[in-house]
Design an enzyme around this catalytic site. Structure first.
Site, mmCIF file in Angstrom:
data_model
loop_
_atom_site.group_PDB
_atom_site.id
_atom_site.type_symbol
_atom_site.label_atom_id
_atom_site.label_comp_id
_atom_site.label_asym_id
_atom_site.label_seq_id
_atom_site.Cartn_x
_atom_site.Cartn_y
_atom_site.Cartn_z
ATOM 1 N N LYS A 126 11.377 -7.478 2.932
ATOM 2 C CA LYS A 126 10.845 -6.556 3.941
ATOM 3 C C LYS A 126 11.803 -5.384 4.153
ATOM 4 C CE LYS A 126 7.924 -10.006 4.990
ATOM 5 N NZ LYS A 126 7.847 -11.210 4.160
ATOM 6 N N LYS A 161 6.512 -8.294 11.764
ATOM 7 C CA LYS A 161 6.759 -9.289 10.721
ATOM 8 C C LYS A 161 8.147 -9.906 10.886
ATOM 9 C CE LYS A 161 4.623 -6.374 7.126
ATOM 10 N NZ LYS A 161 4.872 -5.800 5.775
ATOM 11 N N ARG A 211 -0.993 -5.474 -4.697
ATOM 12 C CA ARG A 211 0.204 -6.013 -5.337
ATOM 13 C C ARG A 211 0.342 -5.342 -6.707
ATOM 14 N NH1 ARG A 211 3.224 -10.570 -5.240
ATOM 15 N NH2 ARG A 211 3.489 -9.920 -3.066
ATOM 16 N N ARG A 226 -5.633 -7.194 -2.521
ATOM 17 C CA ARG A 226 -5.949 -8.413 -1.774
ATOM 18 C C ARG A 226 -6.695 -8.028 -0.507
ATOM 19 N NH1 ARG A 226 0.202 -10.026 -1.945
ATOM 20 N NH2 ARG A 226 0.206 -7.783 -1.594
ATOM 21 N N ARG A 234 -4.526 -10.040 8.009
ATOM 22 C CA ARG A 234 -3.685 -10.270 6.834
ATOM 23 C C ARG A 234 -4.552 -10.418 5.585
ATOM 24 N NH1 ARG A 234 -1.008 -15.617 8.744
ATOM 25 N NH2 ARG A 234 -3.239 -15.956 9.130
ATOM 26 N N ASP A 274 4.259 -4.286 -2.698
ATOM 27 C CA ASP A 274 3.067 -4.323 -1.862
ATOM 28 C C ASP A 274 2.814 -2.928 -1.326
ATOM 29 O OD1 ASP A 274 2.854 -6.991 -2.351
ATOM 30 O OD2 ASP A 274 3.492 -7.651 -0.357
ATOM 31 N N GLU A 282 6.332 -3.687 1.197
ATOM 32 C CA GLU A 282 7.290 -4.744 0.860
ATOM 33 C C GLU A 282 7.697 -4.618 -0.603
ATOM 34 O OE1 GLU A 282 6.244 -8.753 1.874
ATOM 35 O OE2 GLU A 282 5.442 -8.203 3.844
ATOM 36 N N ASN A 284 8.858 -7.337 -3.309
ATOM 37 C CA ASN A 284 8.978 -8.777 -3.523
ATOM 38 C C ASN A 284 9.815 -9.071 -4.759
ATOM 39 O OD1 ASN A 284 6.832 -10.180 -1.545
ATOM 40 N ND2 ASN A 284 6.060 -8.196 -2.229
#
Length: 318
Positions: A126, A161, A211, A226, A234, A274, A282, A284
């Site tokens: 994050k 978050k 993603r 997504r 979410r 993301d 984000e 990842n």
């Protein structure tokens, strides 16, 4: 010479065969004739300054009813492995950090660790977006309730978050006059003792939380958007979202160009970005997913792309 690849992951018997990206990687490595070794986090240890592990030879199969076979446990030095995939899912806790130290010992003796252990510690998924403010939405990282209240007053609709979670866990959407705002802050900051992330809500979440997978800094040309389930903010697949493949936009590619040089420099070979709308939310680096979904929708073989990149790094490494 046959390449020896070790993987550190959550229990292989409990994975989702259709969706697990680690399995996609292992199948790709197996197809290249590499020897596979399986470990869980607790299997690693150090003895007299040498990183070792209780590991098991692994075979994997493209069979949803029988996708793996493990041999008997043997104790070996991690440095006997040419490459080690660190695919343990978060939480990113102290046990995870201790594992990265053990992997650094193996790295110092010649093993290639994907992703680089120090960079796993450096690049909080994050918080690391703060290094790319030109790509990110308005963001605040703090444990101070007063700053959080000012941020909500400025933006009116925000996402909160935890810094250490995954899969959409403990993510809240808060709007002005929300009667639960105070208790959310108290709980998530542990009464002002623990930092959290706040971001301006991005309405384009309705079109999906994308993603984007990068292999050695190069993006896969399609992202997995997504889409949130009805009544859910979410979009994470783990929170009930569904995935729909879409081509990268010009803005997506620009974001990749901004981030990629730093990722390469830090030895982050496999990364998932993301992106919501025009914004990076984000980065990842621990165990990015979505390989299987993109492979299925577009006839790709991302696992083999990754193994080819690892092979190139091994050649340079040696």
């Amino acid at each position: 010479m046959t390449i020896k690849l070790g993987v550190i992951m959550d229990p292989i018997g409990s994975i989702n065969y259709k969706k697990d990206s680690s399995l996609a990687m292992l199948l790709a490595a197996s197809n290249k004739g590499w020897q596979l070794y399986y470990m869980e986090q607790a299997d690693l240890f150090a003895s007299n300054g040498v990183a070792r592990a209780s590991m098991r030879k692994l075979e994997v199969f493209a069979d949803p009813r029988h996708w793996y076979r493990l041999e008997e446990v043997e104790t070996r030095d991690l440095a006997e492995l040419d490459v080690i995939l660190m695919r343990k899912d978060p939480p990113f806790d102290m046990d995870y950090i201790y594992t990265t130290y053990l992997l650094e010992l193996a790295e110092a003796c010649g093993s290639l660790v994907v992703n680089k252990p120090q960079s796993l510690r450096d690049a909080n998924e994050k918080l690391y977006t703060a290094w790319f403010p030109q790509c990110a939405p308005p963001t605040l990282i703090t444990s101070q309730a007063g700053l959080c209240r000012d941020f909500l007053a400025e933006h009116g609709d925000i996402i909160i978050k935890p810094l250490e979670g995954m899969g959409g866990a403990s993510i809240f959407r808060v709007r002005e006059q929300d009667p639960n705002f105070s208790v959310i802050l108290e709980t998530m900051t542990r009464h002002g003792q623990h930092p959290i992330m706040l971001q301006r809500f991005i309405p384009e979440i309705s079109a999906g939380d994308k993603r984007i997978l990068l292999i050695d800094g190069e993006p896969v040309p399609w992202a997995l958007a997504r889409l949130a389930a009805k009544g859910e903010t979410r979009a994470n697949l783990a929170a009930g979202g569904r995935g729909e493949g879409i081509p990268l936009s010009d803005r997506d590619r620009w974001i990749c160009e901004q981030v990629a040089p730093v990722l390469r420099e830090k030895g982050l070979i496999f990364v998932g970005l993301d992106v919501i709308g025009d914004y990076l939310t984000e980065i990842n680096v621990t165990s990015p997913t979505c390989i299987r979904e993109l492979d299925t929708q577009f006839g790709l073989d991302i696992g083999t792309q990754l193994m080819n990149a690892i092979e190139t790094h091994l050649t340079r490494h040696q």
